[in-house]
Design a protein around this motif. Structure first.
Motif, PDB file in Angstrom:
ATOM      1  N   UNK A 193     -13.090 -18.268 -29.387  1.00  0.00           N
ATOM      2  CA  UNK A 193     -13.272 -19.238 -28.153  1.00  0.00           C
ATOM      3  C   UNK A 193     -12.879 -20.593 -28.437  1.00  0.00           C
ATOM      4  N   UNK A 194     -13.022 -21.209 -29.774  1.00  0.00           N
ATOM      5  CA  UNK A 194     -12.389 -22.440 -29.946  1.00  0.00           C
ATOM      6  C   UNK A 194     -11.162 -22.527 -29.871  1.00  0.00           C
ATOM      7  N   UNK A 195     -10.285 -21.397 -30.487  1.00  0.00           N
ATOM      8  CA  UNK A 195      -8.832 -21.334 -30.322  1.00  0.00           C
ATOM      9  C   UNK A 195      -8.368 -21.525 -28.970  1.00  0.00           C
ATOM     10  N   UNK A 196      -9.349 -20.485 -28.137  1.00  0.00           N
ATOM     11  CA  UNK A 196      -8.982 -20.485 -26.573  1.00  0.00           C
ATOM     12  C   UNK A 196      -9.126 -21.899 -26.122  1.00  0.00           C
ATOM     13  N   UNK A 197     -10.069 -22.464 -26.349  1.00  0.00           N
ATOM     14  CA  UNK A 197     -10.413 -24.010 -25.695  1.00  0.00           C
ATOM     15  C   UNK A 197      -9.428 -25.013 -26.300  1.00  0.00           C
ATOM     16  N   UNK A 198      -8.626 -24.791 -27.229  1.00  0.00           N
ATOM     17  CA  UNK A 198      -7.683 -25.898 -27.479  1.00  0.00           C
ATOM     18  C   UNK A 198      -6.489 -25.372 -26.624  1.00  0.00           C
ATOM     19  N   UNK A 199      -5.974 -24.157 -26.689  1.00  0.00           N
ATOM     20  CA  UNK A 199      -5.014 -23.665 -25.841  1.00  0.00           C
ATOM     21  C   UNK A 199      -5.277 -24.138 -24.374  1.00  0.00           C
ATOM     22  N   UNK A 200      -6.533 -23.900 -24.036  1.00  0.00           N
ATOM     23  CA  UNK A 200      -6.732 -24.226 -22.344  1.00  0.00           C
ATOM     24  C   UNK A 200      -6.362 -25.672 -22.223  1.00  0.00           C
ATOM     25  N   UNK A 201      -6.815 -26.590 -23.260  1.00  0.00           N
ATOM     26  CA  UNK A 201      -6.678 -27.978 -23.192  1.00  0.00           C
ATOM     27  C   UNK A 201      -5.225 -28.304 -23.213  1.00  0.00           C
ATOM     28  N   UNK A 202      -4.226 -27.813 -24.185  1.00  0.00           N
ATOM     29  CA  UNK A 202      -2.879 -27.854 -23.865  1.00  0.00           C
ATOM     30  C   UNK A 202      -2.244 -27.566 -22.454  1.00  0.00           C
ATOM     31  N   UNK A 203      -2.850 -26.342 -21.886  1.00  0.00           N
ATOM     32  CA  UNK A 203      -2.394 -25.848 -20.472  1.00  0.00           C
ATOM     33  C   UNK A 203      -2.981 -26.901 -19.389  1.00  0.00           C
ATOM     34  N   UNK A 204      -4.225 -27.296 -19.593  1.00  0.00           N
ATOM     35  CA  UNK A 204      -4.607 -28.348 -18.614  1.00  0.00           C
ATOM     36  C   UNK A 204      -4.037 -29.694 -18.724  1.00  0.00           C
ATOM     37  N   UNK A 205      -3.557 -29.896 -19.631  1.00  0.00           N
ATOM     38  CA  UNK A 205      -2.897 -31.243 -19.894  1.00  0.00           C
ATOM     39  C   UNK A 205      -1.380 -31.343 -19.435  1.00  0.00           C
TER      40      UNK A 205
ATOM     41  N   UNK B 194       0.351 -28.192 -19.018  1.00  0.00           N
ATOM     42  CA  UNK B 194       0.946 -26.842 -18.605  1.00  0.00           C
ATOM     43  C   UNK B 194       1.643 -26.054 -19.604  1.00  0.00           C
ATOM     44  N   UNK B 195       1.775 -24.953 -19.152  1.00  0.00           N
ATOM     45  CA  UNK B 195       2.608 -23.776 -19.972  1.00  0.00           C
ATOM     46  C   UNK B 195       3.579 -23.258 -19.167  1.00  0.00           C
ATOM     47  N   UNK B 196       4.467 -23.017 -19.833  1.00  0.00           N
ATOM     48  CA  UNK B 196       5.662 -22.285 -18.976  1.00  0.00           C
ATOM     49  C   UNK B 196       5.366 -21.030 -18.823  1.00  0.00           C
ATOM     50  N   UNK B 197       5.707 -20.065 -17.870  1.00  0.00           N
ATOM     51  CA  UNK B 197       5.216 -18.868 -17.662  1.00  0.00           C
ATOM     52  C   UNK B 197       5.661 -17.871 -18.840  1.00  0.00           C
TER      53      UNK B 197
ATOM     54  N   UNK C 260       4.812 -27.448 -21.621  1.00  0.00           N
ATOM     55  CA  UNK C 260       5.081 -27.030 -23.083  1.00  0.00           C
ATOM     56  C   UNK C 260       5.430 -25.475 -23.068  1.00  0.00           C
ATOM     57  N   UNK C 261       6.482 -25.387 -23.806  1.00  0.00           N
ATOM     58  CA  UNK C 261       7.068 -23.947 -24.014  1.00  0.00           C
ATOM     59  C   UNK C 261       6.651 -23.181 -25.041  1.00  0.00           C
ATOM     60  N   UNK C 262       6.119 -23.821 -26.277  1.00  0.00           N
ATOM     61  CA  UNK C 262       5.736 -23.007 -27.443  1.00  0.00           C
ATOM     62  C   UNK C 262       4.412 -23.763 -27.850  1.00  0.00           C
ATOM     63  N   UNK C 263       3.618 -23.053 -28.414  1.00  0.00           N
ATOM     64  CA  UNK C 263       2.350 -23.693 -29.075  1.00  0.00           C
ATOM     65  C   UNK C 263       2.217 -22.622 -30.476  1.00  0.00           C
TER      66      UNK C 263
ATOM     67  N   UNK D 125      -8.106 -13.381 -28.205  1.00  0.00           N
ATOM     68  CA  UNK D 125      -6.932 -14.438 -28.166  1.00  0.00           C
ATOM     69  C   UNK D 125      -5.973 -13.970 -27.154  1.00  0.00           C
ATOM     70  N   UNK D 126      -5.600 -12.706 -26.976  1.00  0.00           N
ATOM     71  CA  UNK D 126      -4.720 -12.417 -26.277  1.00  0.00           C
ATOM     72  C   UNK D 126      -5.013 -12.596 -24.696  1.00  0.00           C
ATOM     73  N   UNK D 127      -6.306 -12.622 -24.247  1.00  0.00           N
ATOM     74  CA  UNK D 127      -6.462 -12.935 -23.119  1.00  0.00           C
ATOM     75  C   UNK D 127      -6.532 -14.390 -22.865  1.00  0.00           C
ATOM     76  N   UNK D 128      -6.734 -15.212 -23.877  1.00  0.00           N
ATOM     77  CA  UNK D 128      -6.695 -16.690 -23.781  1.00  0.00           C
ATOM     78  C   UNK D 128      -5.437 -17.110 -23.484  1.00  0.00           C
ATOM     79  N   UNK D 129      -4.449 -16.229 -23.851  1.00  0.00           N
ATOM     80  CA  UNK D 129      -2.899 -16.567 -23.704  1.00  0.00           C
ATOM     81  C   UNK D 129      -1.883 -16.473 -24.699  1.00  0.00           C
ATOM     82  N   UNK D 130      -2.884 -16.224 -26.139  1.00  0.00           N
ATOM     83  CA  UNK D 130      -1.944 -16.130 -27.286  1.00  0.00           C
ATOM     84  C   UNK D 130      -0.886 -14.788 -27.141  1.00  0.00           C
ATOM     85  N   UNK D 131       0.366 -14.905 -27.416  1.00  0.00           N
ATOM     86  CA  UNK D 131       1.233 -14.021 -27.258  1.00  0.00           C
ATOM     87  C   UNK D 131       1.719 -13.289 -28.822  1.00  0.00           C
TER      88      UNK D 131
END
Lengths: 629, 406
Positions: free
Chosen positions: B110-122, B124-127, B94-97, B148-154
């Motif tokens: 935490x919920x938003x982070x969990x959803x993002x994590x599911x995308x990553x786990x399923x 993967x996210x590009x660097x 995945x390149x964009x979320x 959010x930033x810690x969870x990977x939001x940019x």
């Protein structure tokens, strides 16, 4: 015993009825005054239609007639009726009831129906009084020396004022208000008395049974299965099956395949004798070969003189008919060919409009005729049509002496014009006296000249005007209706033509003339027409990516101008993942819509704009019907 | 928003075989819909619900309410992966979320982070993946933004809409315009890229009001600005108020003038347009997730009412969170219907989307006559790279442009 016994009925068989046992009559009535309902009661009382087979307004055959309550085509029905004389002896009579068309456009057909009768029932709604068309037809009947039986109908209505209107009728035709019969077509009250009165008052027909046959055609109807059915009144001699007949105006000969009477279903007979009314079938497929007013005679032993009064139908009002979907043009052509079989007055020729594409310029007897034809085309042939604003026919004489007959404004000649002549009508308006002022104002604004005014009763006035026909085809009915809250009624007949100061107004979009919007109008009206049409189009033409000037011009002189400003934005601001399907579908729909647009120069004009711009001045079905009330 | 009409979608979520073609070359993104708001704004026709609208005593269905929604969304992510695999679509990182709503920030970080994590786990996210969430200026805190930033939001996109109180009131927006600068500062401090959304053409908004909002937006120095003409959508409270004559309907002329003002002000402040309604400080600040929509790339939309597109097939989920949650719980595709586009429809979409972008549309794929006409009429220019790019006037008349090109 009103219904004659079989023994008595034997004496009134078709082709074997002595003229003194015949009575031919018609009913003159305004629309909605109850003619068809009264006719239904007569059919029941004389036993020709039993109650079970009865359907409301039995004689009105076409759906449109039934729906609009208009009798377009007349028919004749033969009814037996027994009357006991002063000597106590009962005699059987054959009554022929000839139905008459009820509208202004069909005056000539009415006159032929009247000519087939010796008497007329003048039927007037006891709650409304006489109306203009009824009055006009009454005058026609009087001119034909018909015996008039005045009858007030709907006496069962709470609003009925029989005394008042009996007085009015007595004033019109002479005689005593007490002579006026009072009936109710709805309940049947007074109808037996009316039938007796028809036998007693209306003269029997006279004619020479030994002379060569002469019969007058008073109606001609196309039937899909039988071909043309011709309705005639025999004046002299006798017509028999299988003989060859001659149409005296066209000199065409035909074999009489079938002859009969309507009772009321067509019933073949051994023939028709003096004074009798019935139908002929010759196998011809076009009513033009069997024209109303023509004289039928025997081809081998022809009469020397025609019966008088024949006239070619003459179209007075013209309009362009165009299919909204251009690919329907062949369907429209076939449909007109079909309608023509049953409508001797309908004329048309192909016409091309830059704005509307391929269509036909059609000529009609009048506005209602136009409406009926248009409605039948749309209903029976499922066509969607645009009709251009109706216009009359102009005779244009140029300075160099050449003459043009103009039935389409876009054919109006350029160059130096010596004279333009337009048709003129004599109009009769009946109105409650409170509206006289408003009507005078209206007629004056329409170039009318007052010819006279009479009080029919204390509060009802008959006004007579001459008016250019062109002014009547241009929303006159609507105006009259709104100025009199619907109380005035109008009748008119053409009386010739007169010179007038007319000009053609063109409408230009971005400098290009739109032929469909050109109009021939009086010089004094040119400006208001131009302003009205330009203003209307400004609201109807969607904004384009560039500014669109709309101009009205007489020749090269611009008399009015409006502008459709350029469109500045059409984009949808948001177009994300969830918007794409919707956006695409919107664009696809717009693309479909564009296909239905006509492009004038670079301007896209939706069909709806043409329809809206043209139709508001043309009568709609509703208006045409209301106008007659 | 009303869903389009379409054909039935298969319950196992499988896609037509044609979607596989060229899939490896297409970017893959994920859209996560959060269908909750504290209040419904009068102009909004998005698929969103307030707590009150969803309230049901003894609610058991996972995902039908705010508290358990993330679980259901994660379940659809798993379903999506299985469906794509079953359809033979190669796995793509995945390149964009993009998390949109509704108001995503109504959910705990935490919920938003969990959803993002599911995308990553399923998948993967590009660097360098771009991960955006929408936010209401008054529903964020410094802590939540840091989380959010810690969870990977940019990136965060604030619904600013206007800086003028009476305009915000007409839009039913509850936030205090004074709070927006704080929210923007906190986002920056958390290391997030910032975008602000503006709306113009609100009934009663003057040109001066709009200039005020633009100046306020520019003063925030965001990386990115979106500006949308207000559309009065059927079924909204605003539509009813306009229909009743309580408020004047927005006019195209007024919106055109405001668009032109926006383009001038933003360009003057160093923001270049890159899509009809979007401006960015540098090309790197453009929203890559949205650009992927306009380039007709692939994405899976998670959540009630979310739309997806993979290789010429579009589908959309059923709208109501309860019905959605029930389908997910049963392991059945939540798709309401789908469209398998034919060549003509794909071309139309390609043109209508592609012409919205500053990079334009390849001239070689268009009718020469139409291109010349548009250039002559000042609606578009032809670049050295032989692409057709809309002018300012052409952007406002983009529908006309599309009609002339297709």
């Amino acid at each position: 015993m009103p219904i004659p016994s079989p023994a008595l009925a034997a004496g009134i068989q078709p082709a074997a009825t002595a003229p003194h046992l015949l009575r031919n009559f018609c009913i003159i009535a305004h629309i909605d005054h109850g003619k068809s309902t009264l006719a239904d009661r007569m059919l029941q009382l004389t036993g020709v239609v039993d109650s079970r087979a009865m359907r409301a307004q039995y004689l009105d055959r076409m759906d449109i007639e039934r729906e609009r309550g208009i009798t377009i085509k007349s028919q004749a029905v033969r009814m037996p009726w027994g009357v006991t004389g002063d000597d106590g002896v009962e005699s059987a009579y054959a009554l022929n009831m000839i139905d008459t068309p009820g509208h202004v456009d069909f005056t000539y057909e009415v006159s032929r129906s009247l000519a087939a009768c010796e008497g007329a029932v003048l039927l007037v709604d006891a709650a409304q009084g006489i109306e203009a068309q009824t009055l006009a037809n009454l005058y026609l009947a009087l001119e034909n020396d018909l015996t008039i039986i005045p009858v007030l109908n709907k006496i069962d209505l709470p609003a009925a004022q029989p005394e008042k209107y009996a007085e009015e009728l007595a004033n019109l035709i002479g005689g005593d208000p007490e002579d006026c019969l009072r009936v109710s077509g709805k309940t049947g009250a007074g109808v037996v008395e009316l039938l007796d009165r028809i036998v007693a008052d209306i003269p029997a027909p006279t004619g020479d049974p030994t002379a060569p046959a002469r019969a007058m055609i008073f109606d001609s109807v196309y039937d899909t299965y039988r071909g043309v059915v011709t309705y005639v009144r025999v004046v002299d001699g006798q017509l028999s099956p299988r003989e060859r007949i001659l149409m005296m105006s066209t000199r065409a000969t035909h074999e009489l395949l079938e002859i009969g009477v309507s009772a009321p279903e067509p019933t073949p007979t051994r023939g028709l004798g003096v004074g009798e009314v019935g139908y002929l079938i010759t196998g011809v497929k076009d009513v033009r070969q069997s024209r109303v007013g023509d004289t039928v005679t025997n081809a081998h032993k022809p009469a020397s003189d025609e019966l008088g009064g024949y006239r070619d139908p003459k179209p007075m009002v013209f309009s362009g008919l165009y299919p909204i979907d251009g690919s329907d043009y062949p369907v429209l052509r076939d449909a007109l060919d079909r309608l023509k079989l049953n409508d001797a007055a309908l004329v048309y020729e192909p016409e091309t409009s830059a704005a509307l594409g391929f269509g036909f310029r059609c000529g009609f007897l009048g506005l209602l005729h136009l409406e009926i034809v248009r409605e039948r085309l749309e209903r029976e042939f499922t066509l969607d049509l645009i009709s251009t604003a109706p216009n009359v026919v102009y005779d244009v004489t140029m300075e160099d002496g050449t003459e043009h007959v103009v039935t389409n404004p876009s054919e109006y000649p350029a160059g130096k014009i010596r004279e333009v002549r337009e048709p003129v009508v004599r109009a009769t308006i009946l109105t409650p006296n409170e509206f006289v002022g408003g009507i005078m104002e209206l007629c004056q604004s329409r170039r009318g000249a007052l010819q006279g005014m009479d009080y029919l009763s204390e509060d009802r006035v008959e006004m007579r005007y001459t008016l250019p026909l062109a002014e009547i085809v241009f929303d006159f009915f609507d105006q009259l209706k709104s100025k009199t809250r619907g109380y005035a009624s109008l009748d008119y007949e053409t009386t010739g033509d007169a010179p007038a100061d007319l000009v053609k107004v063109d409408i230009l979009l971005q400098g290009e003339t739109v032929d469909a919007f050109s109009a021939i109008v009086h010089k004094d009206k040119a400006y208001s027409y131009g302003v009205m049409m330009a203003g209307k189009l400004k609201d109807l033409i969607p904004r384009q990516q560039f500014e669109v000037p709309i101009q009205a011009a007489v020749g090269s002189r611009i008399i009015a101008r409006e502008t459709v400003r350029a469109m500045r934005k059409d984009v949808l601001a948001k177009c994300y993942g969830g918007d794409i399907s919707r956006k695409r579908k919107l664009l696809e729909k717009q693309k479909e819509g564009k296909k239905r647009m006509k492009t004038i120069g670079r301007v896209d004009v939706p069909q709806e704009a043409f329809i809206a711009a043209l139709s508001s001045d043309a009568p709609t079905g509703k208006d045409a019907k209301d106008a007659k009330r | 928003m009303r869903l389009p009409d379409g054909e039935d979608a298969p319950s196992d979520g499988t896609l037509p075989s044609a979607v596989v073609q060229g899939a490896a070359e297409r970017a893959f993104g994920v859209y996560l819909h959060v269908p909750f708001c504290a209040v419904r704004c009068g102009y909004c026709d998005f698929n969103t619900y307030t707590a009150l609208e969803l309230a049901r005593p003894g609610e058991q269905l996972v995902g039908a309410s705010q508290d358990t929604y993330a679980q259901a969304a994660c379940a659809e992510i798993a379903f999506a992966d299985a469906a794509l695999r079953a359809s033979g679509v190669p796995r793509r990182t995945v390149e964009t979320v993009f998390v949109g709503g509704g108001t995503p920030t109504l959910l705990p970080a935490a919920d938003l982070a969990a959803m993002l994590q599911a995308v990553r786990d399923t998948w993967g996210l590009t660097p360098d993946a771009e991960v955006t969430t929408e936010a209401n200026p008054d529903s964020v805190t410094p802590d939540a933004l840091r989380a959010l930033a810690r969870a990977g939001f940019t990136r965060i996109s604030f619904g600013m809409q206007s800086a003028v109180p009476h305009v915000l009131a007409t839009l039913d927006r509850t936030h205090d315009p004074e709070r927006v600068p704080d929210a923007v500062r906190w986002a920056r401090e958390a290391g997030l890229g910032v975008s602000v959304d503006l709306i113009y053409g609100t009934p009663g908004e003057s040109l001066a009001d709009w200039a005020t909002s633009l100046a306020a937006a520019v003063a925030l120095e965001p990386d990115h600005v979106s500006a949308y003409a207000l559309t009065v959508e059927e079924g909204t409270a605003l539509h009813r108020r306009v229909a009743r004559g309580e408020l004047p309907a927005p006019t195209d002329d007024d919106e055109a003038a405001k668009y032109e003002l926006a383009d001038a002000v933003l360009a003057g402040a160093g923001y270049d347009w890159y899509e009809i309604s979007n401006w960015a400080r540098t090309p790197a600040d453009r929203c890559r997730h949205n650009v992927a929509y306009w380039r007709n790339q692939d994405w899976w939309g998670i959540g009630p009412g979310a739309h997806s597109h993979v290789g010429g097939t579009r589908w959309w989920n059923i709208k109501h969170p309860r019905a959605y949650a029930a389908r997910i719980a049963a392991g059945v595709s939540p798709a309401a219907a789908r469209e398998v586009l034919d060549g003509e429809a794909r071309l139309l979409e390609d043109v209508l989307l592609g012409t919205r972008l500053v990079e334009g549309y390849p001239v070689s794929a268009l009718s020469r006559q139409a291109v010349e006409g548009l250039v002559a009429d000042g609606l578009a220019v032809r670049t050295d790279a032989d692409r057709l790019v809309l002018t300012l006037r052409g952007r406002l008349l983009a529908d006309t442009v599309v009609h002339r090109l297709t």
